[in-house]
Design a protein around this motif. Structure first.
Motif, PDB file in Angstrom:
ATOM      1  N   TRP A  40     -14.201  10.419  -5.121  1.00 21.96           N
ATOM      2  CA  TRP A  40     -12.804  10.152  -5.427  1.00 21.96           C
ATOM      3  C   TRP A  40     -12.554  10.226  -6.931  1.00 21.96           C
ATOM      4  O   TRP A  40     -13.385   9.786  -7.725  1.00 21.96           O
ATOM      5  CB  TRP A  40     -12.398   8.761  -4.935  1.00 21.96           C
ATOM      6  N   THR A  41     -11.386  10.724  -7.295  1.00 29.49           N
ATOM      7  CA  THR A  41     -10.975  10.671  -8.696  1.00 29.49           C
ATOM      8  C   THR A  41     -10.691   9.241  -9.106  1.00 29.49           C
ATOM      9  O   THR A  41     -11.036   8.803 -10.205  1.00 29.49           O
ATOM     10  CB  THR A  41      -9.706  11.529  -8.917  1.00 29.49           C
ATOM     11  N   HIS A  42     -10.054   8.503  -8.209  1.00 30.65           N
ATOM     12  CA  HIS A  42      -9.781   7.084  -8.435  1.00 30.65           C
ATOM     13  C   HIS A  42     -10.654   6.269  -7.490  1.00 30.65           C
ATOM     14  O   HIS A  42     -10.421   6.276  -6.280  1.00 30.65           O
ATOM     15  CB  HIS A  42      -8.311   6.752  -8.167  1.00 30.65           C
ATOM     16  N   ASP A  43     -11.657   5.583  -8.004  1.00 33.61           N
ATOM     17  CA  ASP A  43     -12.453   4.676  -7.192  1.00 33.61           C
ATOM     18  C   ASP A  43     -11.692   3.370  -7.020  1.00 33.61           C
ATOM     19  O   ASP A  43     -11.175   2.791  -7.990  1.00 33.61           O
ATOM     20  CB  ASP A  43     -13.804   4.403  -7.850  1.00 33.61           C
ATOM     21  N   LEU A  44     -11.611   2.896  -5.788  1.00 37.49           N
ATOM     22  CA  LEU A  44     -10.848   1.686  -5.501  1.00 37.49           C
ATOM     23  C   LEU A  44     -11.785   0.534  -5.157  1.00 37.49           C
ATOM     24  O   LEU A  44     -12.794   0.731  -4.473  1.00 37.49           O
ATOM     25  CB  LEU A  44      -9.905   1.921  -4.322  1.00 37.49           C
ATOM     26  N   PRO A  45     -11.449  -0.667  -5.602  1.00 39.45           N
ATOM     27  CA  PRO A  45     -12.238  -1.833  -5.197  1.00 39.45           C
ATOM     28  C   PRO A  45     -11.943  -2.183  -3.749  1.00 39.45           C
ATOM     29  O   PRO A  45     -11.017  -1.640  -3.130  1.00 39.45           O
ATOM     30  CB  PRO A  45     -11.730  -2.925  -6.145  1.00 39.45           C
ATOM     31  N   ASP A  46     -12.724  -3.084  -3.200  1.00 43.05           N
ATOM     32  CA  ASP A  46     -12.448  -3.574  -1.854  1.00 43.05           C
ATOM     33  C   ASP A  46     -11.052  -4.169  -1.813  1.00 43.05           C
ATOM     34  O   ASP A  46     -10.606  -4.825  -2.763  1.00 43.05           O
ATOM     35  CB  ASP A  46     -13.480  -4.644  -1.480  1.00 43.05           C
ATOM     36  N   ASP A  47     -10.335  -3.947  -0.712  1.00 39.89           N
ATOM     37  CA  ASP A  47      -8.946  -4.410  -0.669  1.00 39.89           C
ATOM     38  C   ASP A  47      -8.842  -5.929  -0.744  1.00 39.89           C
ATOM     39  O   ASP A  47      -7.787  -6.465  -1.091  1.00 39.89           O
ATOM     40  CB  ASP A  47      -8.221  -3.880   0.566  1.00 39.89           C
ATOM     41  N   ALA A  48      -9.926  -6.640  -0.459  1.00 41.60           N
ATOM     42  CA  ALA A  48      -9.898  -8.098  -0.547  1.00 41.60           C
ATOM     43  C   ALA A  48      -9.721  -8.572  -1.982  1.00 41.60           C
ATOM     44  O   ALA A  48      -9.316  -9.711  -2.230  1.00 41.60           O
ATOM     45  CB  ALA A  48     -11.175  -8.685   0.047  1.00 41.60           C
ATOM     46  N   GLU A  49     -10.031  -7.709  -2.950  1.00 40.32           N
ATOM     47  CA  GLU A  49      -9.909  -8.081  -4.358  1.00 40.32           C
ATOM     48  C   GLU A  49      -8.465  -8.037  -4.838  1.00 40.32           C
ATOM     49  O   GLU A  49      -8.147  -8.508  -5.927  1.00 40.32           O
ATOM     50  CB  GLU A  49     -10.774  -7.165  -5.222  1.00 40.32           C
ATOM     51  N   VAL A  50      -7.582  -7.446  -4.066  1.00 42.63           N
ATOM     52  CA  VAL A  50      -6.172  -7.345  -4.442  1.00 42.63           C
ATOM     53  C   VAL A  50      -5.388  -8.348  -3.603  1.00 42.63           C
ATOM     54  O   VAL A  50      -5.018  -8.083  -2.463  1.00 42.63           O
ATOM     55  CB  VAL A  50      -5.640  -5.910  -4.228  1.00 42.63           C
ATOM     56  N   GLN A  51      -5.122  -9.506  -4.179  1.00 42.06           N
ATOM     57  CA  GLN A  51      -4.449 -10.569  -3.457  1.00 42.06           C
ATOM     58  C   GLN A  51      -2.961 -10.653  -3.771  1.00 42.06           C
ATOM     59  O   GLN A  51      -2.199 -11.240  -3.019  1.00 42.06           O
ATOM     60  CB  GLN A  51      -5.112 -11.917  -3.774  1.00 42.06           C
ATOM     61  N   ASP A  52      -2.541 -10.082  -4.904  1.00 43.99           N
ATOM     62  CA  ASP A  52      -1.143 -10.155  -5.294  1.00 43.99           C
ATOM     63  C   ASP A  52      -0.803  -8.962  -6.172  1.00 43.99           C
ATOM     64  O   ASP A  52      -1.662  -8.137  -6.494  1.00 43.99           O
ATOM     65  CB  ASP A  52      -0.851 -11.470  -6.032  1.00 43.99           C
ATOM     66  N   TYR A  53       0.474  -8.884  -6.556  1.00 40.10           N
ATOM     67  CA  TYR A  53       0.907  -7.733  -7.340  1.00 40.10           C
ATOM     68  C   TYR A  53       0.238  -7.693  -8.712  1.00 40.10           C
ATOM     69  O   TYR A  53      -0.097  -6.612  -9.206  1.00 40.10           O
ATOM     70  CB  TYR A  53       2.426  -7.717  -7.506  1.00 40.10           C
ATOM     71  N   SER A  54       0.023  -8.843  -9.328  1.00 34.89           N
ATOM     72  CA  SER A  54      -0.592  -8.867 -10.660  1.00 34.89           C
ATOM     73  C   SER A  54      -1.973  -8.222 -10.648  1.00 34.89           C
ATOM     74  O   SER A  54      -2.315  -7.440 -11.541  1.00 34.89           O
ATOM     75  CB  SER A  54      -0.688 -10.313 -11.181  1.00 34.89           C
ATOM     76  N   SER A  55      -2.778  -8.529  -9.627  1.00 33.27           N
ATOM     77  CA  SER A  55      -4.105  -7.929  -9.539  1.00 33.27           C
ATOM     78  C   SER A  55      -4.009  -6.441  -9.243  1.00 33.27           C
ATOM     79  O   SER A  55      -4.807  -5.636  -9.735  1.00 33.27           O
ATOM     80  CB  SER A  55      -4.954  -8.640  -8.480  1.00 33.27           C
ATOM     81  N   LEU A  56      -3.005  -6.047  -8.463  1.00 31.27           N
ATOM     82  CA  LEU A  56      -2.797  -4.622  -8.197  1.00 31.27           C
ATOM     83  C   LEU A  56      -2.444  -3.880  -9.484  1.00 31.27           C
ATOM     84  O   LEU A  56      -2.963  -2.791  -9.739  1.00 31.27           O
ATOM     85  CB  LEU A  56      -1.679  -4.447  -7.167  1.00 31.27           C
ATOM     86  N   GLN A  57      -1.589  -4.464 -10.286  1.00 26.96           N
ATOM     87  CA  GLN A  57      -1.194  -3.829 -11.540  1.00 26.96           C
ATOM     88  C   GLN A  57      -2.394  -3.660 -12.472  1.00 26.96           C
ATOM     89  O   GLN A  57      -2.523  -2.635 -13.151  1.00 26.96           O
ATOM     90  CB  GLN A  57      -0.102  -4.657 -12.234  1.00 26.96           C
ATOM     91  N   ARG A  58      -3.280  -4.649 -12.488  1.00 28.76           N
ATOM     92  CA  ARG A  58      -4.492  -4.541 -13.329  1.00 28.76           C
ATOM     93  C   ARG A  58      -5.386  -3.405 -12.840  1.00 28.76           C
ATOM     94  O   ARG A  58      -5.907  -2.621 -13.641  1.00 28.76           O
ATOM     95  CB  ARG A  58      -5.255  -5.867 -13.326  1.00 28.76           C
ATOM     96  N   ILE A  59      -5.576  -3.305 -11.537  1.00 25.87           N
ATOM     97  CA  ILE A  59      -6.427  -2.264 -10.976  1.00 25.87           C
ATOM     98  C   ILE A  59      -5.838  -0.882 -11.243  1.00 25.87           C
ATOM     99  O   ILE A  59      -6.553   0.078 -11.536  1.00 25.87           O
ATOM    100  CB  ILE A  59      -6.625  -2.495  -9.468  1.00 25.87           C
ATOM    101  N   ALA A  60      -4.510  -0.791 -11.180  1.00 27.32           N
ATOM    102  CA  ALA A  60      -3.837   0.481 -11.440  1.00 27.32           C
ATOM    103  C   ALA A  60      -3.791   0.808 -12.931  1.00 27.32           C
ATOM    104  O   ALA A  60      -3.402   1.914 -13.310  1.00 27.32           O
ATOM    105  CB  ALA A  60      -2.425   0.444 -10.879  1.00 27.32           C
TER     106      ALA A  60
END
Length: 234
Positions: free
Chosen positions: A145-165
């Motif tokens: 993958w061009t973008h490696d994604l963490p396990d979805d359990a690590e994204v609990q809210d929008y703030s964590s999603l924004q950091r990952i993105a």
């Protein structure tokens, strides 16, 4: 902000018949005046329009409220803060004096966090399918993958999603600083979803196992489809 990749095979798929998605926020604008901001995002994730009005005007004038409602009708609406969003939509509907059932917007809401989770889980499914195929053919390469994604359990809210993105805060008034990163996050979500579904075009056995490519994550796509038929009597 991480620049989203361009994925040609899904360009036609993301050109849906519906207008796209919207983001709605209320917060401090110029000179600290409470304001209502609306951003439009195309099905391909591109920004297509932005409007900011004083909240006193929007929530105090029937015509202004109807104007803002016209920006979100027939569009999927990103629910980053669902309770606040539904309160704003309820106030808009009341001010606009629109003869429509309560909660008309519910089928149009989608969660960016859930869209990420659906993408991560689908990638996991494709990896399992590819690894099973590799057991029977050593010529099959593992997925990369061009973008490696963490396990979805690590994204609990929008703030964590924004950091990952890797979406940074935006300059400007508080309402712009809040709404613009959300629009950019939606663009990033479209790009990683497109990269995920592109696997079906490159590997026929993945497509045979999981079906044709979908243009958006399931919940988001359902919101777009629901919104496309929900025209308000404005």
């Amino acid at each position: 902000m991480t620049d989203p990749i361009t994925v040609d095979p899904l360009e036609e798929l993301t050109a849906l018949w519906a207008p796209g998605s919207a983001v709605l926020c209320v917060g401090a604008g110029d000179l600290g005046v409470e304001s209502v901001a609306t951003w439009h995002v195309s099905p391909a994730g591109d920004p297509t329009g932005a409007w900011i009005y004083p909240a006193s005007e929007v929530f105090g004038s029937q015509d202004a409220a109807r104007r803002v409602l016209s920006f979100v009708e027939r569009r999927a609406i990103a629910a980053v803060h669902p309770q606040n969003l539904q309160e704003w939509l309820d106030r808009l509907t009341t001010t606009a004096k629109v003869n429509v059932e309560d909660g008309w917007w519910k089928g149009q809401l989608f969660s960016p966090v859930d869209a990420f989770r659906e993408t991560a889980r689908r990638r996991q499914q494709y990896v399992v399918t590819v690894e099973a195929a590799r057991e029977n053919s050593k010529t099959i390469t593992p997925l990369e993958w061009t973008h490696d994604l963490p396990d979805d359990a690590e994204v609990q809210d929008y703030s964590s999603l924004q950091r990952i993105a890797r979406i940074s805060s935006a300059p400007g008034t508080p309402v712009v600083s809040e709404i613009l990163p959300i629009a950019r996050t939606l663009r990033w979500l479209v790009s990683i979803w497109a990269e995920t579904e592109q696997v079906k075009n490159r590997r026929r056995y993945v497509r045979a196992e999981h079906g044709d490519p979908d243009p958006l994550p399931p919940q988001w796509l359902a919101a777009v489809q629901s919104a496309s038929t929900n025209r308000l009597p404005l």
